[in-house]
Design a protein around this motif. Structure first.
Motif, PDB file in Angstrom:
ATOM      1  N   LEU A 272      -0.294   1.319  -5.135  1.00 29.16           N
ATOM      2  CA  LEU A 272       1.012   0.599  -5.364  1.00 29.16           C
ATOM      3  C   LEU A 272       0.943  -0.218  -6.491  1.00 29.16           C
ATOM      4  O   LEU A 272       2.302  -0.374  -7.275  1.00 29.16           O
ATOM      5  CB  LEU A 272       1.122  -0.292  -4.182  1.00 29.16           C
ATOM      6  CG  LEU A 272       1.381   0.183  -2.727  1.00 29.16           C
ATOM      7  CD1 LEU A 272       1.062  -0.827  -1.526  1.00 29.16           C
ATOM      8  CD2 LEU A 272       2.810   0.860  -2.524  1.00 29.16           C
TER       9      LEU A 272
ATOM     10  N   SER B 181       5.748   6.648  -1.019  1.00 30.68           N
ATOM     11  CA  SER B 181       4.600   5.889  -0.594  1.00 30.68           C
ATOM     12  C   SER B 181       4.811   4.979   0.391  1.00 30.68           C
ATOM     13  O   SER B 181       4.291   4.976   1.513  1.00 30.68           O
ATOM     14  CB  SER B 181       4.090   5.185  -1.675  1.00 30.68           C
ATOM     15  OG  SER B 181       3.772   5.994  -2.779  1.00 30.68           O
ATOM     16  N   PHE B 182       5.836   4.023   0.453  1.00 28.00           N
ATOM     17  CA  PHE B 182       6.265   3.183   1.424  1.00 28.00           C
ATOM     18  C   PHE B 182       6.475   3.866   2.896  1.00 28.00           C
ATOM     19  O   PHE B 182       6.041   3.552   3.752  1.00 28.00           O
ATOM     20  CB  PHE B 182       7.651   2.412   1.238  1.00 28.00           C
ATOM     21  CG  PHE B 182       7.539   1.379   0.079  1.00 28.00           C
ATOM     22  CD1 PHE B 182       6.394   1.414  -0.676  1.00 28.00           C
ATOM     23  CD2 PHE B 182       8.768   0.700  -0.052  1.00 28.00           C
ATOM     24  CE1 PHE B 182       6.298   0.246  -1.528  1.00 28.00           C
ATOM     25  CE2 PHE B 182       8.457  -0.441  -0.966  1.00 28.00           C
ATOM     26  CZ  PHE B 182       7.393  -0.553  -1.786  1.00 28.00           C
ATOM     27  N   SER B 183       7.151   5.151   2.828  1.00 30.19           N
ATOM     28  CA  SER B 183       7.589   6.040   3.694  1.00 30.19           C
ATOM     29  C   SER B 183       6.110   6.567   4.701  1.00 30.19           C
ATOM     30  O   SER B 183       6.113   6.484   5.931  1.00 30.19           O
ATOM     31  CB  SER B 183       8.458   7.135   3.486  1.00 30.19           C
ATOM     32  OG  SER B 183       8.778   8.019   4.425  1.00 30.19           O
TER      33      SER B 183
ATOM     34  N   GLN C 110       3.833   3.255   5.859  1.00 29.43           N
ATOM     35  CA  GLN C 110       4.438   2.450   6.984  1.00 29.43           C
ATOM     36  C   GLN C 110       3.796   0.954   6.891  1.00 29.43           C
ATOM     37  O   GLN C 110       3.858   0.337   5.857  1.00 29.43           O
ATOM     38  CB  GLN C 110       4.313   3.046   8.263  1.00 29.43           C
ATOM     39  CG  GLN C 110       5.175   4.268   8.400  1.00 29.43           C
ATOM     40  CD  GLN C 110       6.703   4.063   8.335  1.00 29.43           C
ATOM     41  OE1 GLN C 110       7.007   3.147   8.882  1.00 29.43           O
ATOM     42  NE2 GLN C 110       7.628   4.725   7.593  1.00 29.43           N
TER      43      GLN C 110
ATOM     44  N   ILE D 114       1.842  -1.063   4.467  1.00 27.03           N
ATOM     45  CA  ILE D 114       2.493  -1.907   3.093  1.00 27.03           C
ATOM     46  C   ILE D 114       2.943  -3.243   3.579  1.00 27.03           C
ATOM     47  O   ILE D 114       3.193  -4.189   2.404  1.00 27.03           O
ATOM     48  CB  ILE D 114       3.600  -1.042   2.683  1.00 27.03           C
ATOM     49  CG1 ILE D 114       4.801  -1.178   3.312  1.00 27.03           C
ATOM     50  CG2 ILE D 114       3.463   0.380   2.046  1.00 27.03           C
ATOM     51  CD1 ILE D 114       6.121  -0.535   2.704  1.00 27.03           C
TER      52      ILE D 114
ATOM     53  N   ILE E  35       4.327  -6.457   0.686  1.00 24.59           N
ATOM     54  CA  ILE E  35       5.835  -6.585   0.721  1.00 24.59           C
ATOM     55  C   ILE E  35       6.354  -7.966  -0.134  1.00 24.59           C
ATOM     56  O   ILE E  35       7.111  -8.042  -0.810  1.00 24.59           O
ATOM     57  CB  ILE E  35       6.478  -6.349   2.065  1.00 24.59           C
ATOM     58  CG1 ILE E  35       6.352  -4.756   2.497  1.00 24.59           C
ATOM     59  CG2 ILE E  35       7.935  -6.850   2.011  1.00 24.59           C
ATOM     60  CD1 ILE E  35       7.213  -4.115   1.312  1.00 24.59           C
TER      61      ILE E  35
ATOM     62  N   SER F 137      13.827   2.426  -1.228  1.00 22.44           N
ATOM     63  CA  SER F 137      12.800   1.710  -1.070  1.00 22.44           C
ATOM     64  C   SER F 137      12.996   0.171  -0.534  1.00 22.44           C
ATOM     65  O   SER F 137      12.196  -0.166   0.092  1.00 22.44           O
ATOM     66  CB  SER F 137      12.002   1.447  -2.485  1.00 22.44           C
ATOM     67  OG  SER F 137      11.707   2.804  -3.253  1.00 22.44           O
TER      68      SER F 137
ATOM     69  N   SER G 205      11.450  -1.143   2.735  1.00 27.34           N
ATOM     70  CA  SER G 205      10.712  -2.546   2.961  1.00 27.34           C
ATOM     71  C   SER G 205      11.148  -3.237   3.995  1.00 27.34           C
ATOM     72  O   SER G 205      10.504  -4.026   4.772  1.00 27.34           O
ATOM     73  CB  SER G 205      10.732  -3.198   1.778  1.00 27.34           C
ATOM     74  OG  SER G 205      10.401  -2.578   0.360  1.00 27.34           O
TER      75      SER G 205
END
Length: 947
Positions: free
Chosen positions: A530, A555-557, A560, A563, A567, A597, A601
């Protein structure tokens, strides 16, 4: 707008302002031009400025503005306003060809594009003299004019390569060939004759070199256009500065390849001579510009009846040695592009726009030869790869290009079939990809200095990306942390490739359709991943790098809830980036992934803790407010989608910040842009779901405002389904008493549309609506409202619409609504049992059984044509659905009815107990045996028996 000096001056001043780098000056000017473009004479004023202005920059600006105006407004779309008057259309077509041919080249190109846009809509039926007017200009002898004709013809004809076959297309192509082919051929002959006649007269030929340089390739591509409907244009290699003769030879190779593909039988007698000539061009003259020549050989060598031309071992060796290997070398022009024009390099290399480069052509030739000679070709190249790697090992600092060529050669040799999603899906089994990875790729990925030999690092990253489906998982897991470290590289190409490779790896699926690389396997590298991704966005040249932003989204997906701790920091960075790009949106893909994205989030964090929705609103609303106030058209549909997502997360009533926005959402100007409609409807649905009673009690104008939007939408064939989405939410969520006074008018509007313009899509939506009404308010209320509009209308609707058309309803939830609604009509509406409507009871029951058991009727009448929202031309931003803002399919009936077949059986049983004997009698006398059999199955499943 009158054609006078005052308006010309005003238009010139606003055009000047649109060139300003300052958004505060530029945007109002653009808004003004957008606001007046529907006025009569506006395009004529633009052409007048273009023709008469003394300022060359303003003339070009006017030409570009005119072309874009034509692009978004010329096509006449049903239900959309026609912004160009008939008189303006006629005047434009009467003058534009002559204006284009007599304008300087920069302006000529813009007007030529405008003519091709108009021609796509109007030629030949509404512009029958276009080609004739152009052909007569061949007689002018003015090479500038002839060049304009050829360029416009090319622009007009090239679409035939991609059109679908139809009788209208054949007629149009015949007209083009009859009108244009012979004059073009005669012009070609006359010009060649002119060269021969005046071969020794320098003065007589002084204009010809420039003419040939401007025209010959266009000329040849016009011959190419007239030969084809669907063959993709292969123009010349753009890597080296090409001379006139090279351009001409290259285009001839292209045309020869087309003849070989499309006119195989007729061209066979000539093909060996072409092969010989093109072969000599490649191996004896040392041409730099060879991509089309190689592509010709590539297209010929994979055709079975020409394979004898290549099967000699000496021929194969010679092709490999003299054509393929030299053209796989990384040249100075490649190096220049890698360092100084990285964006173009990436587009060409990653997105396949390198179709006209010598490296790509050489790669295609390798694949072509491997079709019939895989063993010999692999053997020959294995030797070359070994010697290249040996040379590299002797002095890596000097000989790094040898390794680059070796990697490219291995990639070309191993790749047999590939897809965008999976990379190489079928590989040459004679090439050991895993071994090559261990011995030659890993060493570059592991290099402690990520900035050393950036081309080889990029090659290594691309190797992993290309062969990700062929390499074992343990090697991919080895590569992941190394790729994360390469995100820190100074080279834009290198860190972009690293981001793209990670994004592709994160999408790969393993067993049980789960991600191949799991969040747990990424845990040791999550923070570094990140951090590096977001740091890369600060590198000059990568501040709006779409591959980086897509990797952030992916990457977020993948990660999960992993992250969530990051945030609070990341949302600030994303919001700041959104604020910056909203000043001047220029990278649509980057912007889309940025909003995706943001949605991820929100979703991931609020799933763990819904109360955090307030902190997202606090961070995002100031930026959203600025976007909405400045009317940043590209971002407004995205903002509405994210707001819908946020509002849907709230568990209680609608917050005051949203309610303050509600009246603005109903303003007609917002609904004029087609791209706003789906997200606005979704947002209004969220308002209704969360606070319909608040809306009903807040102010008397809110419900009429909502219904005004509904009325506008259902009048449009393109958007009527959105109108029904809104109407269904009103019916489902509004307190019944709040809309009592409007119900009859709603039905009248729907009937007016049915009578005026009945389409399959409208009928399907109408069926879902009336059955939802039946579910919500009861079958008696449905029958009464129909019959209050006109006596016996309920029966007419059942007979003419419900019974014959319900089979066309699609979608699980939609079918369920119709099934439950019809069940209520059959079993809870007394009029169906003891009036003239009784004769429709059995046919309606049969239609319901058909809805359960028969395949969906997806036929559409021949005369219906629906314009998809995405295909509607126009300046307005097309709607782009955010995948991660997606709304779960909503079932208004929910768990109350889990199985509509069981509900039908239970409801029939209840009805039969109320009037014993009648229901079985009506069924047995009117239903076919097959329908009765199905119905018996429902009754057994429900454990009931009719009486």
């Amino acid at each position: 707008m009158e054609l006078n000096d005052g308006n010309l001056q005003t238009l010139t001043e606003y055009l000047q302002k649109t060139l300003s780098p300052d958004p505060a000056v530029r945007r109002p000017a653009e808004k003004f031009l957008e606001s007046v473009e529907g006025n009569q004479n506006y395009p004529i004023l633009l052409l007048t400025v273009l023709e008469k202005s003394q300022d060359e920059v303003i003339r070009v600006c006017s030409a570009v503005t005119f072309k874009n105006y034509i692009k978004r407004n010329w096509r006449i779309v049903e239900d959309e306003p026609n912004k160009i008057s008939d008189s303006d259309r006629t005047a434009i077509k009467a003058n534009i060809v002559n204006l284009m041919l007599t304008s300087p080249e920069q302006i000529q190109k813009q007007l030529s594009d405008a003519i091709s846009i108009i021609g796509r809509e109007d030629f030949p039926l509404k512009w029958p003299d276009l080609l004739t007017e152009m052909v007569t200009r061949f007689q002018s002898g003015d090479f500038h004019i002839i060049n304009g004709v050829l360029r416009t013809a090319h622009s007009l004809f090239k679409r035939y390569r991609h059109e679908f076959k139809s009788n209208e297309l054949w007629s149009e192509i015949k007209l083009v060939l009859d009108t244009f082919a012979q004059p073009l051929t005669e012009l070609f002959k006359a010009t060649i004759d002119l060269c021969q006649t005046h071969a020794t007269d320098v003065n007589a030929l002084k204009d010809l070199p420039e003419f040939f340089e401007d025209n010959m390739e266009t000329w040849m591509t016009n011959f190419h256009n007239l030969l084809t409907l669907d063959n993709k244009l292969l123009q010349t290699d753009d890597e080296e500065e090409a001379g006139l003769l090279e351009l001409l030879k290259s285009q001839i190779c292209d045309n020869a390849a087309l003849y070989a593909q499309k006119y195989d039988e007729e061209f066979q007698p000539y093909l060996p001579r072409f092969v010989t000539a093109i072969w000599n061009l490649l191996v004896t003259t040392g041409q730099e510009l060879v991509s089309n020549a190689i592509q010709f050989l590539a297209s010929v060598c994979e055709r079975p009846h020409y394979k004898h031309l290549f099967e000699d071992q000496n021929v194969l060796t010679s092709i490999c040695e003299k054509v393929i290997v030299p053209n796989m070398e990384f040249r100075s022009a490649d190096e220049e592009a890698f360092e100084d024009n990285s964006e173009e390099y990436i587009i060409r290399d990653l997105e396949g726009s390198d179709i006209d480069t010598r490296r790509r052509a050489a790669c295609d030739l390798v694949r072509g030869l491997c079709k019939f000679f895989e063993g010999p070709v692999t053997g020959i190249f294995s030797g070359y790869v070994s010697s290249m790697l040996t040379e590299y090992a002797k002095n890596p600092g000097v000989n790094w290009k040898h390794k680059d060529a070796a990697i490219y050669l291995v990639t070309s040799l191993a790749s047999k079939a590939q897809t965008q999603k999976h990379g190489i899906t079928q590989a040459n089994e004679l090439v050991n990809l895993s071994e090559f990875f261990i011995n030659h790729i890993l060493v570059d990925l592991k290099s402690p200095n990520v900035n050393e030999f950036p081309v080889l690092k990029a090659d290594a990253i691309k190797y992993v990306m290309t062969f990700r489906s062929q390499l074992p998982k343990e090697q991919l897991l080895q590569a992941v942390p190394l790729l994360v470290s390469h995100l820190q590289a100074e080279s834009i190409v290198q860190h972009t490739y690293a981001a793209h490779a990670l994004e592709r790896l994160f999408t790969m699926r393993g067993a049980n359709n789960t991600t191949l690389i799991t969040p747990n396997e990424m845990a040791p590298f999550t923070e570094q991943l990140l951090n590096n991704l977001f740091k890369t966005l600060a590198v000059p040249g990568s501040s709006e790098n779409e591959y980086i932003m897509k990797a952030i989204m992916r990457s977020f997906s993948l990660l999960q809830e992993a992250i969530v701790p990051y945030i609070p920091t990341l949302i600030g960075q994303l919001t700041h980036k959104l604020l910056l790009v909203s000043k001047n949106p220029s990278k649509p893909h980057f912007n889309h992934y940025l909003f995706e994205s943001l949605c991820l989030s929100i979703r991931i964090t609020c799933k763990a803790n819904p109360d955090t929705v307030g902190s997202f609103e606090e961070a995002l609303f100031p930026v959203f407010t600025e976007i909405l106030q400045n009317d940043v058209q590209e971002f407004v549909p995205y903002v509405f989608q994210v707001m819908s997502l946020l509002l849907e997360i709230h568990s209680s009533s609608i917050p005051s910040s949203y309610m303050a926005l509600f009246p603005h959402l109903l303003q007609p100007v917002l609904w004029e842009r087609t791209g706003n409609i789906p997200p606005l409807v979704r947002l209004l649905q969220a308002f209704l779901e969360k606070g319909a009673s608040d809306i009903a009690s807040a102010a008397s104008d809110k419900i009429p405002g909502l219904l005004g939007v509904f009325q506008k939408l259902i009048a449009s064939k393109a958007n009527d389904h959105q109108g029904f989405y809104l109407l269904n939410s009103i019916i489902e969520h509004m307190p019944p008493e709040a809309i009592t006074q409007y119900r009859k008018q709603i039905f009248i509007l729907l009937f007016q549309r049915l009578q005026g313009s009945k389409t399959t899509k409208f009928v399907k939506s109408f069926l879902v609506f009336i059955n939802l009404y039946s579910v919500k308010y009861g079958a008696i209320a449905l029958q009464e409202i129909f019959d209050s509009i006109q006596p016996k209308m309920f029966g007419m609707v059942l007979e003419k619409i419900v019974i014959p058309e319900v089979q066309k309803v699609s979608g699980q939830v939609e079918k369920k609504i119709c099934a439950v609604g019809i069940t209520k009509v059959l079993t809870e509406c007394p009029a169906m049992m003891d009036t003239d409507y009784t004769k429709l009871w059995a046919p309606l029951l049969q239609a319901l059984i058909g809805l359960f058991e028969l395949p969906e009727d997806d036929s559409i009448p021949d005369d219906e044509h629906f314009i998809d929202i995405e295909d509607t031309p126009g300046y307005q931003t097309a709607f782009s659905q955010l995948a991660f803002a997606g709304r779960k399919e909503h079932d208004p009936i929910g768990e109350a009815v889990s199985n509509p077949k069981i509900l039908l059986a239970q409801s029939l049983f209840k009805l039969s107990t109320a009037c014993p004997g009648r229901v079985p009698s009506m069924m047995s006398s009117s239903l076919p045996a097959e329908a009765l059999q199905f119905l018996q199955g429902y009754l057994q499943a429900a454990a009931v028996q009719l009486v």
